[in-house]
Design an enzyme around this catalytic site. Structure first.
Site, PDB file in Angstrom:
ATOM      1  N   ASP A 184      68.582 -23.046  -9.510  1.00 36.93           N
ATOM      2  CA  ASP A 184      69.899 -22.960  -8.887  1.00 36.93           C
ATOM      3  C   ASP A 184      69.777 -22.394  -7.475  1.00 36.93           C
ATOM      4  O   ASP A 184      69.411 -21.231  -7.294  1.00 36.93           O
ATOM      5  CB  ASP A 184      70.795 -22.061  -9.740  1.00 36.93           C
ATOM      6  CG  ASP A 184      72.246 -22.044  -9.290  1.00 36.93           C
ATOM      7  OD1 ASP A 184      72.561 -22.719  -8.284  1.00 36.93           O
ATOM      8  OD2 ASP A 184      73.053 -21.358  -9.931  1.00 36.93           O
ATOM      9  N   HIS A 186      72.394 -22.130  -5.594  1.00 36.68           N
ATOM     10  CA  HIS A 186      73.607 -21.307  -5.577  1.00 36.68           C
ATOM     11  C   HIS A 186      74.363 -21.365  -4.250  1.00 36.68           C
ATOM     12  O   HIS A 186      75.142 -20.465  -3.915  1.00 36.68           O
ATOM     13  CB  HIS A 186      73.243 -19.856  -5.892  1.00 36.68           C
ATOM     14  CG  HIS A 186      74.307 -19.121  -6.668  1.00 36.68           C
ATOM     15  ND1 HIS A 186      75.125 -18.170  -6.094  1.00 36.68           N
ATOM     16  CD2 HIS A 186      74.688 -19.200  -7.960  1.00 36.68           C
ATOM     17  CE1 HIS A 186      75.957 -17.689  -6.996  1.00 36.68           C
ATOM     18  NE2 HIS A 186      75.716 -18.303  -8.139  1.00 36.68           N
ATOM     19  N   GLU A 210      70.170 -27.232  -8.432  1.00 34.02           N
ATOM     20  CA  GLU A 210      71.621 -27.087  -8.449  1.00 34.02           C
ATOM     21  C   GLU A 210      72.173 -26.556  -7.127  1.00 34.02           C
ATOM     22  O   GLU A 210      71.601 -25.657  -6.521  1.00 34.02           O
ATOM     23  CB  GLU A 210      71.999 -26.131  -9.586  1.00 34.02           C
ATOM     24  CG  GLU A 210      73.485 -25.866  -9.716  1.00 34.02           C
ATOM     25  CD  GLU A 210      73.800 -25.006 -10.930  1.00 34.02           C
ATOM     26  OE1 GLU A 210      74.828 -24.302 -10.884  1.00 34.02           O
ATOM     27  OE2 GLU A 210      73.034 -25.031 -11.912  1.00 34.02           O
ATOM     28  N   GLU A 236      80.186 -26.914  -9.768  1.00 35.08           N
ATOM     29  CA  GLU A 236      80.917 -25.775 -10.319  1.00 35.08           C
ATOM     30  C   GLU A 236      82.068 -25.348  -9.416  1.00 35.08           C
ATOM     31  O   GLU A 236      82.995 -24.672  -9.878  1.00 35.08           O
ATOM     32  CB  GLU A 236      79.984 -24.604 -10.577  1.00 35.08           C
ATOM     33  CG  GLU A 236      79.422 -23.936  -9.329  1.00 35.08           C
ATOM     34  CD  GLU A 236      78.411 -22.855  -9.669  1.00 35.08           C
ATOM     35  OE1 GLU A 236      78.742 -21.670  -9.486  1.00 35.08           O
ATOM     36  OE2 GLU A 236      77.305 -23.203 -10.111  1.00 35.08           O
ATOM     37  N   ASP A 258      83.385 -27.107 -14.143  1.00 29.34           N
ATOM     38  CA  ASP A 258      83.621 -25.926 -14.965  1.00 29.34           C
ATOM     39  C   ASP A 258      84.931 -26.134 -15.715  1.00 29.34           C
ATOM     40  O   ASP A 258      85.970 -26.349 -15.090  1.00 29.34           O
ATOM     41  CB  ASP A 258      83.674 -24.681 -14.082  1.00 29.34           C
ATOM     42  CG  ASP A 258      83.716 -23.390 -14.865  1.00 29.34           C
ATOM     43  OD1 ASP A 258      84.592 -23.265 -15.744  1.00 29.34           O
ATOM     44  OD2 ASP A 258      82.883 -22.495 -14.602  1.00 29.34           O
ATOM     45  N   HIS A 285      79.261 -26.246 -16.001  1.00 29.33           N
ATOM     46  CA  HIS A 285      79.029 -24.854 -15.627  1.00 29.33           C
ATOM     47  C   HIS A 285      79.798 -23.961 -16.590  1.00 29.33           C
ATOM     48  O   HIS A 285      80.965 -24.186 -16.857  1.00 29.33           O
ATOM     49  CB  HIS A 285      79.550 -24.669 -14.196  1.00 29.33           C
ATOM     50  CG  HIS A 285      79.440 -23.297 -13.650  1.00 29.33           C
ATOM     51  ND1 HIS A 285      80.527 -22.455 -13.531  1.00 29.33           N
ATOM     52  CD2 HIS A 285      78.377 -22.608 -13.158  1.00 29.33           C
ATOM     53  CE1 HIS A 285      80.148 -21.314 -12.973  1.00 29.33           C
ATOM     54  NE2 HIS A 285      78.844 -21.377 -12.743  1.00 29.33           N
TER      55      HIS A 285
END
Length: 382
Positions: A184, A186, A210, A236, A258, A285
């Site tokens: 990830d 992020h 990700e 997400e 999500d 997510h």
């Protein structure tokens, strides 16, 4: 019989917002409207949306979703979408309990008997990675996800990039060839950094990389996709089919809506169908609570292009409570060989301990996202 009588919200540790919808006949549905660091704001949005629902038939789920998302001239965004998501989950929970069937049965029936899950293993601190992965493997998981880095300079140093590679290499060494690691980024990486890193990780064959860029730079993600053979995931912080369409067209391999942010079960089912057109898999997510996880799993049991499910048992955010702590019965969400078996109880398939939620809500929570800064004092992506 299914007229909505009351809607309540509960801020509970560690950082969750639960929604409880009760009908006049006594059927109770639960949803999770958590928006990490902004749940108090979402709570106000839920209270306002309740004006549209109380006194109406809970079973008109699609109509309620349309009105909640489009009934105001100003639409969209994470606050409104999260509020709608929590209410939508609760309405599906009520529908399942009313008809005596799990939600996935109402969505067309199961296409699988179990769903593979993965756990989070850190990555901000290199020394923790090996031990965390070993613990997840010991717990029976066959896949983990790690942060690629902590704070990352806009143009990374050799040491920063080599540190990421060393952590992913350590993860692969512990996992072997028959388990998976996802990496990830992020949103902490610039496009330039992500493009430099990807070739260095290809030998370790991550399950996916990700969020290589922040969502507001989704127009750049196609450049990253074309620069690597590693499957790319994102989503997400995307909240609708319209927001997913450009990244699907850009060539991502895995979509990660999500269920507590992207409009709930109703919208994520539509995102999944759109993703299927682009040969993209779904991996929602979910570093959140039991209601969000159950909602994800219900979608997964009825969705053909469902790859794997994130869950937050043991995640570092969960201080003061863990995923199963609010469940009256923990067995439906138990892991069996790295999977969750198909949920069979009506509604979302789990039973929430009402008394425990109310007790926890008296303490509440004030969780906030950390604010990071670079060495020169400027803001850094968390």
């Amino acid at each position: 019989m299914t007229t909505i009588a009351r809607i309540e919200t509960f801020l509970v540790a560690p950082r969750w917002l639960f929604v409880r919808v009760e009908t006049r006949s006594g059927i109770v549905g639960w949803g999770e409207a958590t928006c990490e660091g902004r749940s108090e704001t979402v709570r106000a949005a839920v209270d306002q949306l309740a004006e549209l629902l109380v006194g109406r038939d809970a079973l008109r789920i699609e109509d309620h979703w349309q009105v909640m998302t489009k009934g105001s001239f100003y639409r969209g965004g994470p606050i409104l979408a999260s509020a709608v998501a929590g209410l939508d989950q609760a309405l599906w929970d009520i529908a399942g309990k009313h008809f005596g069937a799990p939600v996935h049965q109402l969505l067309g029936g199961p296409v699988r008997d179990r769903i593979r899950v993965y756990g989070w293993v850190g990555g901000d601190e290199p020394s923790e990675v090996r031990d965390h992965i070993a613990a997840q493997v010991e717990a029976g998981l066959t896949a983990v996800k790690m942060n690629a880095s902590g704070r990352m300079s806009p143009v990374a140093s050799v040491a920063e990039l080599d540190g990421v590679v060393a952590r992913v290499a350590a993860a692969r060494e512990v996992l072997g060839d028959h388990r998976d690691v996802a990496v990830d980024l992020h949103g902490r990486f610039t496009l330039a950094n992500a493009r430099r890193l990807a070739p260095l990780l290809e030998t370790y064959r991550p399950l996916f990389m990700e969020e290589p860029v922040v969502p507001e730079n989704s127009h750049l993600i196609g450049e990253f996709v074309r620069s690597t053979t590693i499957p790319v995931s994102t989503g997400e912080r995307l909240y609708s089919r319209q927001e997913f369409l450009p990244v699907l067209q850009a060539g991502i391999a895995v979509a990660q809506p999500d269920l507590s942010h992207a409009g709930g079960i109703t919208e994520v089912r539509k995102i999944a169908a759109l993703a299927e057109v682009y040969d993209v898999q779904l991996a929602p997510h979910c570093p959140l609570g039991p209601i969000a996880l159950a909602a994800c799993l219900q979608v997964g049991f009825a969705t053909p292009n469902y790859l794997i499910q994130e869950q937050s048992l043991g995640i570092h955010y969960n201080r003061g409570a863990d995923v199963l702590d609010y469940c009256a019965d923990r067995t439906p969400l138990a892991f069996v060989d790295g999977h969750v078996e198909r949920l069979t109880a009506p509604g979302l398939g789990i039973e929430i301990d009402d008394a425990q939620v109310r007790a926890a809500a008296k303490k509440g929570h004030t969780w906030r996202s950390p604010v990071w800064r670079h060495q020169d004092g400027s803001f850094a992506e968390w």
